[in-house]
Design an enzyme around this catalytic site. Structure first.
Site, PDB file in Angstrom:
ATOM      1  N   HIS A 166       0.865  -1.178   0.000  1.00 38.46           N
ATOM      2  CA  HIS A 166       0.000   0.000   0.000  1.00 38.46           C
ATOM      3  C   HIS A 166       0.905   1.233   0.000  1.00 38.46           C
ATOM      4  O   HIS A 166       1.559   1.530   0.999  1.00 38.46           O
ATOM      5  CB  HIS A 166      -0.903  -0.016   1.228  1.00 38.46           C
ATOM      6  CG  HIS A 166      -1.797  -1.212   1.284  1.00 38.46           C
ATOM      7  ND1 HIS A 166      -2.158  -1.841   2.455  1.00 38.46           N
ATOM      8  CD2 HIS A 166      -2.405  -1.909   0.291  1.00 38.46           C
ATOM      9  CE1 HIS A 166      -2.948  -2.859   2.185  1.00 38.46           C
ATOM     10  NE2 HIS A 166      -3.107  -2.928   0.881  1.00 38.46           N
ATOM     11  N   GLU A 169       1.527   3.960   2.752  1.00 40.06           N
ATOM     12  CA  GLU A 169       2.098   3.526   4.031  1.00 40.06           C
ATOM     13  C   GLU A 169       3.621   3.637   3.969  1.00 40.06           C
ATOM     14  O   GLU A 169       4.353   2.658   4.032  1.00 40.06           O
ATOM     15  CB  GLU A 169       1.616   2.110   4.341  1.00 40.06           C
ATOM     16  CG  GLU A 169       0.104   2.061   4.492  1.00 40.06           C
ATOM     17  CD  GLU A 169      -0.482   0.658   4.471  1.00 40.06           C
ATOM     18  OE1 GLU A 169       0.276  -0.315   4.600  1.00 40.06           O
ATOM     19  OE2 GLU A 169      -1.722   0.538   4.318  1.00 40.06           O
ATOM     20  N   HIS A 259       3.608  -2.747   6.921  1.00 41.34           N
ATOM     21  CA  HIS A 259       2.438  -1.925   6.612  1.00 41.34           C
ATOM     22  C   HIS A 259       2.280  -0.787   7.627  1.00 41.34           C
ATOM     23  O   HIS A 259       3.005  -0.708   8.616  1.00 41.34           O
ATOM     24  CB  HIS A 259       1.169  -2.786   6.641  1.00 41.34           C
ATOM     25  CG  HIS A 259       1.015  -3.668   5.448  1.00 41.34           C
ATOM     26  ND1 HIS A 259       0.254  -3.319   4.370  1.00 41.34           N
ATOM     27  CD2 HIS A 259       1.530  -4.891   5.174  1.00 41.34           C
ATOM     28  CE1 HIS A 259       0.301  -4.293   3.466  1.00 41.34           C
ATOM     29  NE2 HIS A 259       1.065  -5.260   3.933  1.00 41.34           N
ATOM     30  N   GLU A 335       2.454  -3.997  11.459  1.00 39.10           N
ATOM     31  CA  GLU A 335       1.688  -2.759  11.321  1.00 39.10           C
ATOM     32  C   GLU A 335       2.251  -1.665  12.219  1.00 39.10           C
ATOM     33  O   GLU A 335       2.590  -1.907  13.377  1.00 39.10           O
ATOM     34  CB  GLU A 335       0.218  -2.999  11.682  1.00 39.10           C
ATOM     35  CG  GLU A 335      -0.511  -3.963  10.773  1.00 39.10           C
ATOM     36  CD  GLU A 335      -0.959  -3.330   9.467  1.00 39.10           C
ATOM     37  OE1 GLU A 335      -0.710  -2.123   9.267  1.00 39.10           O
ATOM     38  OE2 GLU A 335      -1.569  -4.052   8.649  1.00 39.10           O
TER      39      GLU A 335
END
Length: 375
Positions: A166, A169, A259, A335
């Site tokens: 993504h 990010e 991410h 994350e």
């Protein structure tokens, strides 16, 4: 007064900008997609007064809850990014800032430019322990690049790291830069021990087209790459197709996919509990990795994160679940927050590029703790 986003990773549309107290903006959607949240633009002004910038379509963005308790970042030199006063009323995101120079940049998070990406690849390849491998091209004709760190030998573990599926990010590629910096440090004992036991296959940017275009979540064709791993194609998702083919050729013993999360103000991991082959061996590896990371850095925690998948109910189109099932290996999604780490807040910088790099370095210690048990 002028507002522009006509540069690498730029994204904003100007609705009105007739005075410092009346600047109305909107974020542009990803190409061929309804996703939007990433913004990056420059304000040029001669007015030495408070500027009020309103992003009017924030309330219908991809993750509107991500704006709660969020503060935008700004920079005068494009090197140091600091947090600025930001408010969200459920519809509009309002940034207030008194410029201390004629030109100031604003962004959703500290950008990681395509030029810096190219510098990272080519400066890193100069290390005797690193090789730059080109896998193919993206839809916009950019290179899909992989760094191989370590000398492939029989018995060595194969550790894969991907980042920035993504593109918005950007903290993911900052993390990889920090990880590479430590991994290539000849005086670092953790790095030396790891490279005696393993070879690292690292893709610092899985989505260079989306990164340059200023996308939040998709590639040039509007594909969410982290939903393409089960059946990727060169027509829609060549980035995943090329990396996946190389994985099948080389093999995988451990996989980490980096991410950023819009909503949760914490660093956490998501594993493969829901894949068919999940077992006590993988669970023990996950536990060892998490416990080690908890020990080495207070930036990491395990209390908050995503709900665990029920057995056999995992979404197999995600990178972590597909890789974990295909290779029966330890696989984690890492994350990081767009906001701040609520457990260790920094009012001036929030979660930042520098903190992301340091987390990347700490992840190597957790990797060393499990490397001998991967197979």
């Amino acid at each position: 007064m002028k507002i522009t986003s006509n540069f690498d990773s730029g994204n904003i549309e100007v609705i009105q900008a007739d005075s410092p107290d009346n600047i109305q903006l909107a974020i542009r959607k990803d190409n061929e997609s309804d996703f939007y949240q990433w913004f990056h633009f420059r304000l040029s002004t001669e007015h030495a007064e408070l500027h009020t910038l309103k992003i009017t379509n924030a309330g219908t963005s991809a993750y509107p809850d991500g704006w709660k308790d969020y503060q935008a970042v700004a920079s005068y030199d494009r090197q140091s990014w600091f947090r600025v006063e930001t408010e969200y009323d459920g519809t509009t995101l309002t940034i207030k800032h008194f410029p201390e120079a004629e030109s100031v940049y604003f962004a959703y998070f500290a950008p990681y430019s395509y030029e810096r990406h190219m510098d990272l690849l080519h400066q890193t390849q100069l290390d005797y322990n690193c090789q730059l491998v080109e896998l193919g091209e993206t839809l916009d004709g950019r290179d899909m690049s992989m760094l191989v760190v370590g000398e492939p030998e029989a018995g060595k573990k194969k550790i894969w790291i991907t980042a920035r599926q993504h593109p918005g990010e950007s903290m993911a590629e900052w993390l990889v830069e920090g990880l590479l910096e430590r991994l290539l440090d000849e005086d670092d004992g953790v790095a030396r021990a790891l490279l005696n036991k393993a070879v690292f296959y690292i893709v610092p940017n899985m989505n260079p087209d989306g990164s340059v275009r200023g996308h939040l979540r998709t590639n040039a064709a509007g594909a969410n790459l982290n939903r393409e791993w089960l059946t990727p194609s060169m027509e829609k998702s060549p980035e995943v197709y090329l990396v996946r083919q190389k994985m099948l050729e080389i093999g995988v013993d451990m996989f980490l996919d980096m991410h950023g999360d819009e909503n949760l103000p914490y660093n956490f991991v998501a594993g493969t509990e829901g894949v068919p082959s999940y077992n006590d061996r993988i669970k023990a590896l996950e536990t060892q990795f998490k416990q080690t990371l908890l020990t080495v850095t207070p930036e990491f925690q395990t209390e908050f994160g995503y709900e665990l998948d029920e057995p056999g109910k995992a979404n197999m189109t995600l990178a972590t679940t597909w890789v974990g099932e295909q290779f029966k290996c330890l696989a984690y999604t890492v994350e990081m927050p767009f906001k701040d780490n609520a457990n260790l807040p920094d009012d001036a910088y929030g979660w930042s590029d520098i903190r992301s790099m340091k987390l990347g370095q700490d992840i190597l210690t957790a990797t060393l703790a499990v490397v001998d048990q991967l197979r």
